[in-house]
Design a protein around this motif. Structure first.
Motif, short mmCIF file in Angstrom:
data_model
loop_
_atom_site.label_atom_id
_atom_site.label_comp_id
_atom_site.label_asym_id
_atom_site.label_seq_id
_atom_site.Cartn_x
_atom_site.Cartn_y
_atom_site.Cartn_z
N MET A 1 0.85 -1.18 0.00
CA MET A 1 0.00 0.00 0.00
C MET A 1 0.89 1.24 0.00
SD MET A 1 -3.07 -1.00 2.54
CE MET A 1 -3.08 -2.74 2.92
N LYS A 2 0.45 2.22 -0.73
CA LYS A 2 1.25 3.42 -0.86
C LYS A 2 0.74 4.59 -0.02
CE LYS A 2 2.74 3.76 -5.45
NZ LYS A 2 2.39 4.12 -6.82
N ARG A 3 -0.57 4.65 0.17
CA ARG A 3 -1.15 5.82 0.81
C ARG A 3 -2.55 5.47 1.29
NH1 ARG A 3 -1.49 11.34 -2.65
NH2 ARG A 3 -3.68 10.99 -3.02
N VAL A 4 -3.04 6.20 2.26
CA VAL A 4 -4.41 5.99 2.72
C VAL A 4 -5.19 7.29 2.55
CG1 VAL A 4 -3.94 6.53 5.15
CG2 VAL A 4 -5.87 5.07 4.57
N GLY A 5 -6.44 7.14 2.17
CA GLY A 5 -7.33 8.29 2.08
C GLY A 5 -8.63 7.97 2.80
N ILE A 6 -9.10 8.91 3.58
CA ILE A 6 -10.35 8.74 4.30
C ILE A 6 -11.35 9.74 3.73
CG2 ILE A 6 -9.30 7.88 6.41
CD1 ILE A 6 -9.51 10.71 7.51
N GLN A 7 -12.64 9.48 3.93
CA GLN A 7 -13.66 10.41 3.46
C GLN A 7 -14.55 10.80 4.63
OE1 GLN A 7 -16.30 10.79 -0.39
NE2 GLN A 7 -17.03 9.09 0.82
N TRP A 8 -14.72 12.09 4.80
CA TRP A 8 -15.58 12.61 5.86
C TRP A 8 -16.65 13.50 5.27
CZ3 TRP A 8 -10.65 14.14 8.84
CH2 TRP A 8 -10.20 13.05 9.59
N ILE A 9 -17.81 13.43 5.87
CA ILE A 9 -18.90 14.34 5.53
C ILE A 9 -18.64 15.64 6.29
CG2 ILE A 9 -21.38 14.76 5.74
CD1 ILE A 9 -21.68 11.65 5.67
N VAL A 10 -18.71 16.76 5.60
CA VAL A 10 -18.48 18.07 6.21
C VAL A 10 -19.67 18.98 5.93
CG1 VAL A 10 -15.97 17.85 6.08
CG2 VAL A 10 -17.20 18.94 4.19
N GLU A 11 -19.82 20.00 6.74
CA GLU A 11 -20.92 20.94 6.54
C GLU A 11 -20.67 21.86 5.35
OE1 GLU A 11 -24.02 21.29 7.92
OE2 GLU A 11 -23.57 19.44 8.99
N GLU A 33 -16.93 20.64 -8.55
CA GLU A 33 -17.86 21.74 -8.78
C GLU A 33 -18.73 21.96 -7.56
OE1 GLU A 33 -20.04 21.77 -12.45
OE2 GLU A 33 -18.41 20.74 -13.49
N GLY A 34 -19.05 23.21 -7.34
CA GLY A 34 -19.93 23.55 -6.23
C GLY A 34 -19.27 24.38 -5.15
N PRO A 35 -18.20 24.03 -4.53
CA PRO A 35 -17.67 22.66 -4.50
C PRO A 35 -18.42 21.81 -3.50
CG PRO A 35 -16.25 24.08 -3.20
CD PRO A 35 -17.34 24.97 -3.76
N LYS A 36 -18.58 20.56 -3.82
CA LYS A 36 -19.24 19.60 -2.93
C LYS A 36 -18.30 18.46 -2.55
CE LYS A 36 -23.20 21.71 -3.07
NZ LYS A 36 -23.52 22.63 -2.03
N PHE A 37 -17.11 18.42 -3.17
CA PHE A 37 -16.15 17.35 -2.90
C PHE A 37 -14.75 17.89 -3.13
CE2 PHE A 37 -13.59 13.71 -4.40
CZ PHE A 37 -13.71 12.88 -3.30
N ALA A 38 -13.83 17.47 -2.27
CA ALA A 38 -12.43 17.88 -2.42
C ALA A 38 -11.53 16.79 -1.86
CB ALA A 38 -12.18 19.19 -1.69
N ILE A 39 -10.31 16.76 -2.38
CA ILE A 39 -9.28 15.85 -1.87
C ILE A 39 -8.06 16.71 -1.54
CG2 ILE A 39 -7.80 13.86 -2.33
CD1 ILE A 39 -9.83 13.05 -4.54
N LEU A 40 -7.54 16.51 -0.33
CA LEU A 40 -6.33 17.20 0.11
C LEU A 40 -5.36 16.18 0.68
CD1 LEU A 40 -8.99 19.10 1.07
CD2 LEU A 40 -7.10 20.68 1.36
N SER A 41 -4.07 16.46 0.57
CA SER A 41 -3.06 15.52 1.06
C SER A 41 -1.91 16.25 1.73
CB SER A 41 -2.48 14.70 -0.11
OG SER A 41 -3.46 13.94 -0.74
N ARG A 42 -1.34 15.55 2.68
CA ARG A 42 -0.08 15.97 3.28
C ARG A 42 0.72 14.69 3.48
NH1 ARG A 42 1.30 20.16 8.19
NH2 ARG A 42 3.52 19.65 8.25
N ASP A 43 1.88 14.64 2.87
CA ASP A 43 2.72 13.44 2.88
C ASP A 43 1.90 12.26 2.34
OD1 ASP A 43 4.88 14.95 3.91
OD2 ASP A 43 4.11 14.72 5.94
N ASN A 44 1.78 11.17 3.10
CA ASN A 44 1.06 9.98 2.62
C ASN A 44 -0.34 9.86 3.21
OD1 ASN A 44 3.03 8.99 0.87
ND2 ASN A 44 4.16 8.09 2.57
N PHE A 45 -0.90 10.97 3.66
CA PHE A 45 -2.24 10.96 4.23
C PHE A 45 -3.13 11.88 3.40
CE2 PHE A 45 -5.42 12.75 7.20
CZ PHE A 45 -6.08 11.58 7.53
N SER A 46 -4.25 11.35 2.94
CA SER A 46 -5.21 12.14 2.16
C SER A 46 -6.56 12.14 2.86
CB SER A 46 -5.38 11.55 0.76
OG SER A 46 -4.18 11.62 0.04
#
Length: 132
Positions: A1-11, A33-46
């Motif tokens: 595995m190279k990296r992990v990404g989690i998804q959270w619901i935000v207001e 778009e919207g935006p309603k979804f985004a991906i951010l990363s720092r090192d190997n954590f997204s």
């Protein structure tokens, strides 16, 4: 595995992106778009942030822990534990930015040195390194 990404619901994706990028130093990988979804990363954590059409569905881990009567009133109910090279350095970086530290930097019974922060949606992130 190279990296992990989690998804959270935000207001509000825009406010959460601002927090993660400006306060926590994450790079913006994608904003939809919207935006309603985004991906951010720092090192190997997204982190993937998702805003729903309807508000009120955020569910940090501590909420069910508290509802179930967990013995620590939700303390230690991390939404993510992120291993880092140097927790002391990251702690200094975050305290200089006045980020909400909910557990100060300390050595733990499980052999790590870590601290906890709370993001603007109530998710708890614990950052730590193994004590050698």
């Amino acid at each position: 595995m190279k990296r992990v990404g989690i998804q959270w619901i935000v207001e509000n994706v825009e406010k959460s992106v601002d927090f993660y990028s400006k306060q926590l130093g994450f790079e913006i990988d994608f904003i939809g778009e919207g935006p309603k979804f985004a991906i951010l990363s720092r090192d190997n954590f997204s982190v993937m942030l998702r805003q729903l059409k309807e508000s009120g569905h955020i569910q940090p881990n501590r909420i069910p822990f508290i509802k179930a009567g967990w013995h620590t009133e939700g303390q230690g109910a991390w939404d993510a534990y992120i291993w880092v090279e140097d927790a002391d350095q990251l702690y200094k970086e975050f305290t200089a930015k006045a980020i909400s530290i909910i557990k100060p930097l300390q050595n733990t019974e499980y052999g790590n040195r870590d601290f906890e922060i709370e993001d603007i949606d109530g998710y708890i992130l614990c950052f730590g390194h193994t004590i050698d």
